[in-house]
Scaffold this motif. Sequence first.
Motif, PDB file in Angstrom:
ATOM      1  N   GLY A 175       0.781  -1.228   0.000  1.00 40.49           N
ATOM      2  CA  GLY A 175       0.000   0.000   0.000  1.00 40.49           C
ATOM      3  C   GLY A 175       0.813   1.278   0.000  1.00 40.49           C
ATOM      4  N   LEU A 176       2.109   1.208  -0.263  1.00 41.39           N
ATOM      5  CA  LEU A 176       2.923   2.428  -0.311  1.00 41.39           C
ATOM      6  C   LEU A 176       2.390   3.351  -1.411  1.00 41.39           C
ATOM      7  N   ASP A 177       2.029   4.559  -1.037  1.00 40.24           N
ATOM      8  CA  ASP A 177       1.465   5.518  -1.984  1.00 40.24           C
ATOM      9  C   ASP A 177       2.564   6.484  -2.428  1.00 40.24           C
ATOM     10  N   TYR A 178       2.979   6.360  -3.669  1.00 39.42           N
ATOM     11  CA  TYR A 178       3.982   7.274  -4.202  1.00 39.42           C
ATOM     12  C   TYR A 178       3.424   8.114  -5.352  1.00 39.42           C
ATOM     13  N   ARG A 179       2.110   8.102  -5.499  1.00 36.86           N
ATOM     14  CA  ARG A 179       1.496   8.895  -6.562  1.00 36.86           C
ATOM     15  C   ARG A 179       1.781  10.374  -6.334  1.00 36.86           C
ATOM     16  N   SER A 180       2.208  11.021  -7.413  1.00 37.52           N
ATOM     17  CA  SER A 180       2.515  12.459  -7.401  1.00 37.52           C
ATOM     18  C   SER A 180       3.614  12.809  -6.397  1.00 37.52           C
ATOM     19  N   ARG A 181       4.409  11.826  -6.020  1.00 37.47           N
ATOM     20  CA  ARG A 181       5.527  12.078  -5.109  1.00 37.47           C
ATOM     21  C   ARG A 181       6.839  12.087  -5.890  1.00 37.47           C
ATOM     22  N   ARG A 182       7.835  12.722  -5.287  1.00 39.95           N
ATOM     23  CA  ARG A 182       9.186  12.723  -5.857  1.00 39.95           C
ATOM     24  C   ARG A 182       9.929  11.505  -5.299  1.00 39.95           C
ATOM     25  N   VAL A 183      10.405  10.671  -6.199  1.00 36.10           N
ATOM     26  CA  VAL A 183      11.037   9.406  -5.802  1.00 36.10           C
ATOM     27  C   VAL A 183      12.488   9.398  -6.249  1.00 36.10           C
ATOM     28  N   VAL A 184      13.371   8.943  -5.376  1.00 31.77           N
ATOM     29  CA  VAL A 184      14.772   8.694  -5.732  1.00 31.77           C
ATOM     30  C   VAL A 184      15.046   7.211  -5.528  1.00 31.77           C
ATOM     31  N   VAL A 185      15.487   6.541  -6.580  1.00 32.90           N
ATOM     32  CA  VAL A 185      15.884   5.136  -6.504  1.00 32.90           C
ATOM     33  C   VAL A 185      17.401   5.089  -6.479  1.00 32.90           C
ATOM     34  N   VAL A 186      17.972   4.622  -5.380  1.00 32.21           N
ATOM     35  CA  VAL A 186      19.423   4.562  -5.223  1.00 32.21           C
ATOM     36  C   VAL A 186      19.912   3.213  -5.729  1.00 32.21           C
ATOM     37  N   GLY A 187      20.709   3.232  -6.787  1.00 29.23           N
ATOM     38  CA  GLY A 187      21.215   2.007  -7.387  1.00 29.23           C
ATOM     39  C   GLY A 187      21.056   2.058  -8.890  1.00 29.23           C
ATOM     40  N   SER A 188      21.729   1.137  -9.578  1.00 29.57           N
ATOM     41  CA  SER A 188      21.647   1.117 -11.043  1.00 29.57           C
ATOM     42  C   SER A 188      21.648  -0.302 -11.589  1.00 29.57           C
ATOM     43  N   GLY A 189      21.334  -1.284 -10.729  1.00 25.96           N
ATOM     44  CA  GLY A 189      21.294  -2.673 -11.170  1.00 25.96           C
ATOM     45  C   GLY A 189      19.934  -3.038 -11.725  1.00 25.96           C
ATOM     46  N   ALA A 190      19.694  -4.351 -11.821  1.00 26.03           N
ATOM     47  CA  ALA A 190      18.463  -4.845 -12.440  1.00 26.03           C
ATOM     48  C   ALA A 190      17.223  -4.365 -11.695  1.00 26.03           C
ATOM     49  N   THR A 191      17.279  -4.313 -10.370  1.00 28.24           N
ATOM     50  CA  THR A 191      16.119  -3.860  -9.599  1.00 28.24           C
ATOM     51  C   THR A 191      15.831  -2.391  -9.866  1.00 28.24           C
ATOM     52  N   ALA A 192      16.876  -1.577  -9.869  1.00 28.11           N
ATOM     53  CA  ALA A 192      16.689  -0.141 -10.080  1.00 28.11           C
ATOM     54  C   ALA A 192      16.110   0.161 -11.456  1.00 28.11           C
ATOM     55  N   VAL A 193      16.650  -0.476 -12.500  1.00 24.82           N
ATOM     56  CA  VAL A 193      16.169  -0.162 -13.851  1.00 24.82           C
ATOM     57  C   VAL A 193      14.771  -0.711 -14.090  1.00 24.82           C
ATOM     58  N   THR A 194      14.322  -1.611 -13.225  1.00 25.56           N
ATOM     59  CA  THR A 194      12.935  -2.077 -13.261  1.00 25.56           C
ATOM     60  C   THR A 194      12.017  -1.093 -12.538  1.00 25.56           C
ATOM     61  N   LEU A 195      12.449  -0.656 -11.358  1.00 21.23           N
ATOM     62  CA  LEU A 195      11.630   0.230 -10.542  1.00 21.23           C
ATOM     63  C   LEU A 195      11.377   1.579 -11.194  1.00 21.23           C
ATOM     64  N   VAL A 196      12.406   2.167 -11.795  1.00 25.00           N
ATOM     65  CA  VAL A 196      12.299   3.548 -12.278  1.00 25.00           C
ATOM     66  C   VAL A 196      11.157   3.725 -13.282  1.00 25.00           C
ATOM     67  N   PRO A 197      11.103   2.951 -14.392  1.00 20.07           N
ATOM     68  CA  PRO A 197       9.989   3.171 -15.325  1.00 20.07           C
ATOM     69  C   PRO A 197       8.635   2.783 -14.752  1.00 20.07           C
ATOM     70  N   ALA A 198       8.605   1.780 -13.864  1.00 12.78           N
ATOM     71  CA  ALA A 198       7.329   1.374 -13.277  1.00 12.78           C
ATOM     72  C   ALA A 198       6.777   2.458 -12.357  1.00 12.78           C
ATOM     73  N   MET A 199       7.614   3.011 -11.504  1.00 19.39           N
ATOM     74  CA  MET A 199       7.158   4.049 -10.581  1.00 19.39           C
ATOM     75  C   MET A 199       6.901   5.367 -11.297  1.00 19.39           C
ATOM     76  N   ALA A 200       7.627   5.601 -12.389  1.00 19.63           N
ATOM     77  CA  ALA A 200       7.471   6.860 -13.135  1.00 19.63           C
ATOM     78  C   ALA A 200       6.082   7.009 -13.736  1.00 19.63           C
ATOM     79  N   GLN A 201       5.350   5.924 -13.869  1.00 18.64           N
ATOM     80  CA  GLN A 201       3.999   6.025 -14.420  1.00 18.64           C
ATOM     81  C   GLN A 201       3.059   6.806 -13.499  1.00 18.64           C
ATOM     82  N   ASP A 202       3.316   6.791 -12.173  1.00  9.11           N
ATOM     83  CA  ASP A 202       2.419   7.450 -11.223  1.00  9.11           C
ATOM     84  C   ASP A 202       3.100   8.529 -10.396  1.00  9.11           C
ATOM     85  N   ALA A 203       4.402   8.465 -10.245  1.00  8.87           N
ATOM     86  CA  ALA A 203       5.111   9.438  -9.414  1.00  8.87           C
ATOM     87  C   ALA A 203       5.195  10.792 -10.119  1.00  8.87           C
ATOM     88  N   ALA A 204       5.459  11.844  -9.325  1.00  7.89           N
ATOM     89  CA  ALA A 204       5.685  13.154  -9.933  1.00  7.89           C
ATOM     90  C   ALA A 204       6.954  13.109 -10.774  1.00  7.89           C
TER      91      ALA A 204
END
Length: 490
Positions: A175-204
């Motif tokens: 239930g973590l709500d990150y809609r319209s929030r500013r998100v920083v993903v620390v890292g550049s491995g497989a998890t990070a490159v997965t998270l960034v485009p997925a979260m970018a759909q709803d985050a600010a």
Amino acid sequence: MTEAAAAPFFDVLIVGAGLSGVGAAWHLQRGCPGKTWAILEARAALGGTWDLFRYPGVRSDSDMYTLGYAFRPWTEGKAIADGPSIRRYIAQTARDNGIDRHIRYGHKVVGAHWSSIDACWRVEAEHDGRRVWLRTRFLAMCSGYYSYDEAYRPRFDGEDAFAGRIVQPQFWPAGLDYRSRRVVVVGSGATAVTLVPAMAQDAAHVTMLQRSPTYVVSRPSEYGFAQRLRRWLPARAAYALTRWRVIVESMLLYRVARSKPELAKRRIVEMARHQLGPGYDVDTHFTPGYKPWDQRVCVVPDGDLFRAIRAGRASVATDRIQRFTPEGLLLESGRLLPADVVVLATGLRIKLLGGIAITVDGKPFRPNDAMSYKGMMLSGLPNCVLTFGYTNASWTLKADLTAAWVVRLLRHMDRKGQDVAVVHREPGVEPEPFLGFTSGYVQRARAELPQQGSRKPWQVYQNYVQDMLTIRYGRIADGVLRFGRKGAMP
């Protein structure tokens, strides 16, 4: 009679009900139908990695034509599949083959104790708050290579002052709500490159903060040639041909990358430049300082990471964290990176053999003192096989070979009337690192990993065809693997 001595007995115990464990069970019941066996799973559900990880966009960066089982075709459209689809695939495989009836959930293995006198393992597990014991002739460790209980978690100055929320992908809060929030993903491995485009759909906005760049390659999420083959051929034939095409292509690309690293580097960087456009600073953000496959190359299906950056929904910062502030992250360059949510995609913590306490005839066994035999057994560890997949290809390719080899080994031992199989380190074989990766999680675990040797059969190949020839078709009684009867260590 002690509780351990009276414990239920199985010919084989499999530890872990993920991709490897379910695959091992399939091979075992098909190749050794008369043997008794069970799977011990610490969690309340099967699936392993694919049940544990629930962060946004979770997916495999290996294609399902090779991450899938050789014996069960992957029939869904996407080759780069999401976590829930992979979990369903594992569950359906277990259910359709009756494997799920043999899984003992909530059994966390904490100890395994070998007795040469009895030629038997006494396995200690925690279940419903109490200790339970089981006995087995053979132990198949399919519990993966990292800790499910903790990830690598660096600490930073000022975290307590941060007004936002800090989360880890491995323990994603429901239930973590990150809609319209500013998100920083620390890292550049497989998890990070997965998270960034997925979260970018709803985050600010989502920023991927990396200390140094990673090789990132775009691949189609659906393989057109696989779809065409499915139209022309029966499902199993189409799957087998697709699987072999992907294996051969992957091996060729890996060989080129390792033999001509500068050419491979230039090509990967050029592809990133093409994706991001001429005005983007690819040299800073997508040009690593190491050779391709010194660390794992990250795959982004259909270029989703690049698309998010082009659209302005995501960005990359290549810098280091000086400290947290109430508003976000202060970087060493002096830049303040505002954040409401910080995701620490900083890596796994390796835990070989599930981190269980192992003794052999009363003496503690340390994996770091052992040498790996064909990437499957460890010297001095009787009647035990460790499933460890590839770092440059799909995990399941090696897991399938390992499971089939266990069947061959057990049948050989039955024919010869042998109770024990073990390898011992040979003189003159120089130790080498078990994994050649320079990735942080590998380097941090050097004191926990076993070694490989300077010559076969002690080498850990990252080559499916070479392993297939060695494992599937090589002799079981090769002069290195020793056999004996109960009563003494051979």
